[in-house]
Design an enzyme around this catalytic site. Structure first.
Site, PDB file in Angstrom:
ATOM      1  N   HIS A 222      45.375  -9.480  73.791  1.00  0.00           N
ATOM      2  CA  HIS A 222      45.805 -10.558  74.388  1.00  0.00           C
ATOM      3  C   HIS A 222      45.349 -11.608  73.450  1.00  0.00           C
ATOM      4  O   HIS A 222      44.111 -11.595  72.674  1.00  0.00           O
ATOM      5  CB  HIS A 222      45.312 -10.536  75.645  1.00  0.00           C
ATOM      6  CG  HIS A 222      43.903 -10.675  75.728  1.00  0.00           C
ATOM      7  ND1 HIS A 222      43.502 -12.000  75.950  1.00  0.00           N
ATOM      8  CD2 HIS A 222      43.013 -10.047  76.204  1.00  0.00           C
ATOM      9  CE1 HIS A 222      41.995 -12.130  76.053  1.00  0.00           C
ATOM     10  NE2 HIS A 222      41.846 -10.825  76.295  1.00  0.00           N
ATOM     11  N   ASP A 243      36.576 -12.081  72.774  1.00  0.00           N
ATOM     12  CA  ASP A 243      37.547 -12.095  73.752  1.00  0.00           C
ATOM     13  C   ASP A 243      38.806 -12.983  73.469  1.00  0.00           C
ATOM     14  O   ASP A 243      38.608 -13.975  74.089  1.00  0.00           O
ATOM     15  CB  ASP A 243      36.951 -12.177  75.343  1.00  0.00           C
ATOM     16  CG  ASP A 243      37.958 -11.735  76.338  1.00  0.00           C
ATOM     17  OD1 ASP A 243      38.928 -11.060  75.971  1.00  0.00           O
ATOM     18  OD2 ASP A 243      37.781 -11.918  77.476  1.00  0.00           O
ATOM     19  N   GLU A 277      46.985 -13.027  79.509  1.00  0.00           N
ATOM     20  CA  GLU A 277      46.139 -11.990  79.797  1.00  0.00           C
ATOM     21  C   GLU A 277      45.193 -12.151  80.900  1.00  0.00           C
ATOM     22  O   GLU A 277      44.843 -11.428  82.139  1.00  0.00           O
ATOM     23  CB  GLU A 277      45.476 -10.913  78.842  1.00  0.00           C
ATOM     24  CG  GLU A 277      45.063  -9.586  79.247  1.00  0.00           C
ATOM     25  CD  GLU A 277      43.461  -9.913  79.745  1.00  0.00           C
ATOM     26  OE1 GLU A 277      42.866  -8.807  79.902  1.00  0.00           O
ATOM     27  OE2 GLU A 277      43.080 -10.897  79.282  1.00  0.00           O
ATOM     28  N   GLU A 278      44.186 -13.343  80.764  1.00  0.00           N
ATOM     29  CA  GLU A 278      43.248 -13.556  81.509  1.00  0.00           C
ATOM     30  C   GLU A 278      43.498 -14.110  82.926  1.00  0.00           C
ATOM     31  O   GLU A 278      42.455 -14.136  83.875  1.00  0.00           O
ATOM     32  CB  GLU A 278      42.269 -14.914  80.908  1.00  0.00           C
ATOM     33  CG  GLU A 278      42.030 -14.412  79.437  1.00  0.00           C
ATOM     34  CD  GLU A 278      40.517 -13.578  79.357  1.00  0.00           C
ATOM     35  OE1 GLU A 278      40.282 -13.012  80.444  1.00  0.00           O
ATOM     36  OE2 GLU A 278      40.162 -13.446  78.348  1.00  0.00           O
ATOM     37  N   ASP A 305      41.321  -4.979  73.132  1.00  0.00           N
ATOM     38  CA  ASP A 305      40.828  -6.027  73.725  1.00  0.00           C
ATOM     39  C   ASP A 305      39.196  -6.096  73.749  1.00  0.00           C
ATOM     40  O   ASP A 305      38.663  -5.164  74.395  1.00  0.00           O
ATOM     41  CB  ASP A 305      41.004  -5.990  75.191  1.00  0.00           C
ATOM     42  CG  ASP A 305      40.694  -7.109  75.989  1.00  0.00           C
ATOM     43  OD1 ASP A 305      40.055  -8.175  75.772  1.00  0.00           O
ATOM     44  OD2 ASP A 305      41.134  -7.524  77.129  1.00  0.00           O
ATOM     45  N   HIS A 382      34.510 -15.426  77.907  1.00  0.00           N
ATOM     46  CA  HIS A 382      34.913 -16.395  79.156  1.00  0.00           C
ATOM     47  C   HIS A 382      33.966 -17.674  79.138  1.00  0.00           C
ATOM     48  O   HIS A 382      33.844 -18.329  80.235  1.00  0.00           O
ATOM     49  CB  HIS A 382      34.713 -15.822  80.587  1.00  0.00           C
ATOM     50  CG  HIS A 382      35.925 -14.702  80.331  1.00  0.00           C
ATOM     51  ND1 HIS A 382      35.672 -13.567  81.435  1.00  0.00           N
ATOM     52  CD2 HIS A 382      36.918 -14.412  79.607  1.00  0.00           C
ATOM     53  CE1 HIS A 382      36.850 -12.838  81.218  1.00  0.00           C
ATOM     54  NE2 HIS A 382      37.209 -13.167  80.029  1.00  0.00           N
TER      55      HIS A 382
END
Length: 548
Positions: A222, A243, A277-278, A305, A382
């Site tokens: 992603h 990420d 994706e998140e 990922d 994140h």
């Protein structure tokens, strides 16, 4: 389904990992009506925790005896998606952890398919390992510096959030990067896959197979990023270096090496950068469902990922749940065959933890090698601190995944025209045409000449994935630099031995040899029967070549 931006906030307290965390949750001025709510599936373990967080406000719907133990179906307000995504990461270390559906029926269908496929072997091909010459030629060409450069380029976007303008721009940047690497090859195509419900498109590059089979191999990761520490996700800084800029950068370096070597696969390869994706695997779910609907014969999928944070002594952590056991064993064999200096372990990742789950749901064999055991993975993701310095300002760990991905793709897709499975006969034989009007030719003397073009076997050439240049007339011989004294260099057809003097690369329209990188294959004169050798590359017509 519309996922709407909301404004008002409430403060929610939740217990995560044994400590009290206070999070600002945007939920809107009013709760959406039933038609606006979303159907979501998640692991039953996560559902229980989120129920506690939301004061038992999430309904749980009965599905079937097949899936109800492992999977929960619920309905929620769109404004709760970001909170669920945050909770999945903070407590369960799942990058995704849930899937979003258009209807109750689709949610139930998805839950049952995920569990059913979990127990099926889904073996569709014979996992042979027979492309050693190609793989071993490709592996040294993968470069940490190139992967690092791509990570930096993606992390420079303010964020890659699926609803933001910069998220959309990042898709265009990836598309342009992959298009440059293809250098206009006719058997490649890079396109944006538009999604109707959000701004960010996915990116798909297709490297067409040789037409002998309709089978397809997929590798993806992603592209979107998210910052869970800020309520305004659209404007929050989310570099997402690990990420998942790392996964896309890993895939990009594999593309670079395949294109530089004019690799031609037997099976079609699709490289994918998924959007969104998140927030529930939305992009990959659209694509996998679309391909299933078209009857695509996908024989294997690899998901990358997070590849660049080595949180443990292991080099790879292979996900065992919601993946294909036979293909996972194949990955272990690839590591043993090509990357025995590296170690691996196995782990469970949970329901819908990343985009491989979208393919698994559709009945396709999927695998996901991860950067570390889940509890030892990058704790900065994140957030605004998911930056390259957390991986030592290098891409050394991601390079290992580029190596594994290269071995996986070449051994899965095989090489076009490789009749005996030894990796020697990649591609097809064609005329090698000089810009002065002649074709490269070899006759009884095995001395390369420039002659009038014909259909003779001596004028049918193939540049293999291992860098060898062979004539159809002498398949056991390779074009070889036999003397490199002075300003020039002689060439002849000699028995293939794997030396640098037999390794060639077509750089644009100049054919260069590994042993004489500053010189190019040159026709000595503008006449029929002129000899061919090596000379400093002056950019002249007698040094320019193309396939005909």
């Amino acid at each position: 389904m519309k996922i709407k931006k909301v404004t008002a906030g409430i403060i929610t307290s939740l217990v995560l990992m044994g400590s009290l965390v206070t999070s600002s949750l945007s939920v809107g001025n009013t709760i959406a009506d039933e038609k606006q709510k979303l159907w979501v599936t998640m692991g039953s373990d996560a559902y229980a925790g989120i129920q506690q967080l939301m004061s038992n406000q999430l309904p749980k719907y009965t599905i079937s005896s097949l899936a109800q133990t492992d999977v929960a179906v619920t309905q929620l307000d769109p404004a709760h998606l970001d909170l669920i995504s945050y909770y999945m990461h903070a407590k369960y270390k799942r990058c995704g952890g849930f899937m979003v559906h258009d209807s109750y029926a689709d949610a139930v269908k998805s839950a049952n398919e995920m569990i059913a496929n979990k127990t099926e072997s889904l073996v569709t091909i014979d996992y042979t390992i027979d492309q050693q010459k190609v793989v071993n030629a490709f592996l040294p060409q993968l470069q940490e510096s190139d992967i690092r450069t791509t990570i930096d380029g993606m992390a420079n976007f303010h964020n890659r959030y699926y609803q933001s303008d910069t998220g959309k721009d990042a898709s265009g940047w990836i598309k342009n990067t992959w298009e440059r690497l293809t250098n206009g090859r006719a058997d490649t195509k890079v396109e944006l896959y538009q999604h109707s419900r959000w701004k960010q498109p996915s990116v798909i590059m297709t490297l067409q197979g040789d037409g002998s089979t309709d089978e397809v191999v997929v590798i993806g990761g992603h592209m979107d990023s998210i910052n869970h520490n800020v309520s305004d996700k659209l404007r929050a800084r989310a570099p997402g270096a690990d990420d998942n800029a790392s996964g896309i950068a890993t895939i990009t370096d594999v593309i670079k090496v395949m294109m530089a070597n004019n690799y031609k696969p037997k099976r079609t390869i699709k490289f994918m950068a998924y959007a969104a994706e998140e927030v529930g695997l939305l992009g990959s779910e659209d694509i996998a469902e679309d391909m299933k609907g078209q009857g695509a014969n996908v024989v294997g999928v690899m998901q990358l990922d997070m590849t660049n944070y080595q949180g443990s002594s292991y080099d790879y952590a292979l996900v065992t749940d919601y993946t294909n056991s036979a293909q996972n064993e194949f990955l272990k064999r690839l590591i043993s065959q090509y990357l025995s200096q590296y170690t691996y372990t196995t782990m469970r990742c949970g329901y819908a933890c990343s985009d491989h789950a979208s393919w698994h749901r559709q009945g396709y064999a999927a695998s996901m090698p991860f950067e570390a055991p889940m509890q030892q993975s990058n704790r900065y993701i994140h957030t605004a601190n998911d930056t390259l310095d957390k991986s030592g300002n290098n891409a050394n760990h991601a390079l290992k995944f580029a190596q594994l991905a290269t071995a996986f793709l070449v051994e899965m897709a095989k090489s076009a025209g490789d009749d005996d499975g030894d990796g020697d006969d990649q591609g097809e034989y064609k005329q090698f045409y000089s810009a002065i009007g002649f074709c490269l030719d070899v006759q009884d003397s095995k001395t390369p000449l420039a002659n009038e073009c014909s259909k003779a076997d001596g004028q049918q050439w193939m540049l293999g994935n291992d860098g060898t240049m062979k004539s159809k007339r002498y398949k056991d011989s390779c074009l070889t630099v036999t003397d490199s004294s002075g300003s020039g260099g002689s060439v002849a057809m000699e028995k293939c031995a794997g030396s640098n003097s037999q390794k060639w690369t077509l750089n644009g329209d100049a054919l260069v040899n590994d042993s004489l990188a500053d010189r190019a294959l040159t026709v000595y004169g503008y006449r029929q029967g002129a000899k061919v050798g090596m000379w400093y590359d002056w950019g002249q017509d007698y040094q320019r070549w193309s396939w005909k």
